[in-house]
Design a protein around this motif. Sequence first.
Motif, PDB file in Angstrom:
ATOM      1  N   SER A 231      54.114  11.693 154.180  1.00  0.00           N
ATOM      2  CA  SER A 231      53.093  12.143 155.125  1.00  0.00           C
ATOM      3  C   SER A 231      51.982  12.964 154.495  1.00  0.00           C
TER       4      SER A 231
ATOM      5  N   SER B  77      57.684   9.976 165.547  1.00  0.00           N
ATOM      6  CA  SER B  77      57.471  10.569 166.863  1.00  0.00           C
ATOM      7  C   SER B  77      58.143   9.761 167.968  1.00  0.00           C
TER       8      SER B  77
ATOM      9  N   THR C  84      49.736  11.837 162.749  1.00  0.00           N
ATOM     10  CA  THR C  84      51.185  11.921 162.940  1.00  0.00           C
ATOM     11  C   THR C  84      51.839  10.637 162.471  1.00  0.00           C
TER      12      THR C  84
ATOM     13  N   GLY D 276      55.171  15.522 165.579  1.00  0.00           N
ATOM     14  CA  GLY D 276      54.345  15.705 166.768  1.00  0.00           C
ATOM     15  C   GLY D 276      55.089  16.225 167.974  1.00  0.00           C
TER      16      GLY D 276
ATOM     17  N   SER E  76      50.880  16.727 162.455  1.00  0.00           N
ATOM     18  CA  SER E  76      52.308  16.989 162.592  1.00  0.00           C
ATOM     19  C   SER E  76      53.030  15.664 162.429  1.00  0.00           C
ATOM     20  N   ASN E  77      53.933  15.577 161.464  1.00  0.00           N
ATOM     21  CA  ASN E  77      54.601  14.307 161.222  1.00  0.00           C
ATOM     22  C   ASN E  77      55.408  13.862 162.439  1.00  0.00           C
TER      23      ASN E  77
ATOM     24  N   SER F  29      52.501  20.047 156.968  1.00  0.00           N
ATOM     25  CA  SER F  29      51.299  19.502 157.605  1.00  0.00           C
ATOM     26  C   SER F  29      50.099  20.424 157.437  1.00  0.00           C
TER      27      SER F  29
END
Length: 249
Positions: free
Chosen positions: A193, A150, A145, A122, A119-120, A52
Amino acid sequence: MTITSADYVETIRAAIDRVGTTQGDLVARAADLFTATLQAGGVIQAFGCGHSEALAMEIAGRAGGLVPTNKIALRDIVLYGGEPASVLADPQLERTPRVAHRLYELAPIKPDDAFVIASNSGVNGAVVEMAQLVKQRGHALVAITSLEHSARVESRHESGLKLTDLADVVLDNGAPYGDAALSYGDGAVGGVSSITAALLAQQIVTEVVARLLALGETPPVYLSDNVPGGREHNKQLEERYAGRIRRTA
């Protein structure tokens, strides 16, 4: 089961189309926040751990990007905080909440700055703690994200919160659970991502520049250092934000 690079191209094209067409209103909201930040003399602070960090690199210090931007990375505790380089070998570092406080203290942050955090999942400690700290200090926060990922995992932060719970604007990068798009047996390949987060970053930057132009302002945008006059152009703009932005290798 067979998988090919052509399968990945098809999958990622679909993801790009989906993200590019469904996140427009949220991209506009993020651009509004960042435009207000720049007009107030603030800087856009970008943070991400692991892959990220690519989002932070896409935001801060690249050709076609905004000059008043700064990247925050885990290695800052070594570059600016005097920690031994060996601390970066700890695979649990991004899950450690306290590192967020050290990163915030070391960064050239001012009250008018806004943040974008990628953040993928999170859910890791450093990311959630940074988001909490950012909001406690009164900064606007945009999150990028995977809503699918998540939603399917528990927070690793003691608060039980996730990045999505804390941001003013949450952008969905469209990545599947686990990030990789092409399944084979028990595994999967083809990350999503990084590509879709870069798309969202560039959409936001484009919208910010459009807003500044509509206001009759000259956007502070980087040229490539590798075109004639580019370095001189960039140096002149960077001098306006001396001590506010860091450009490291």
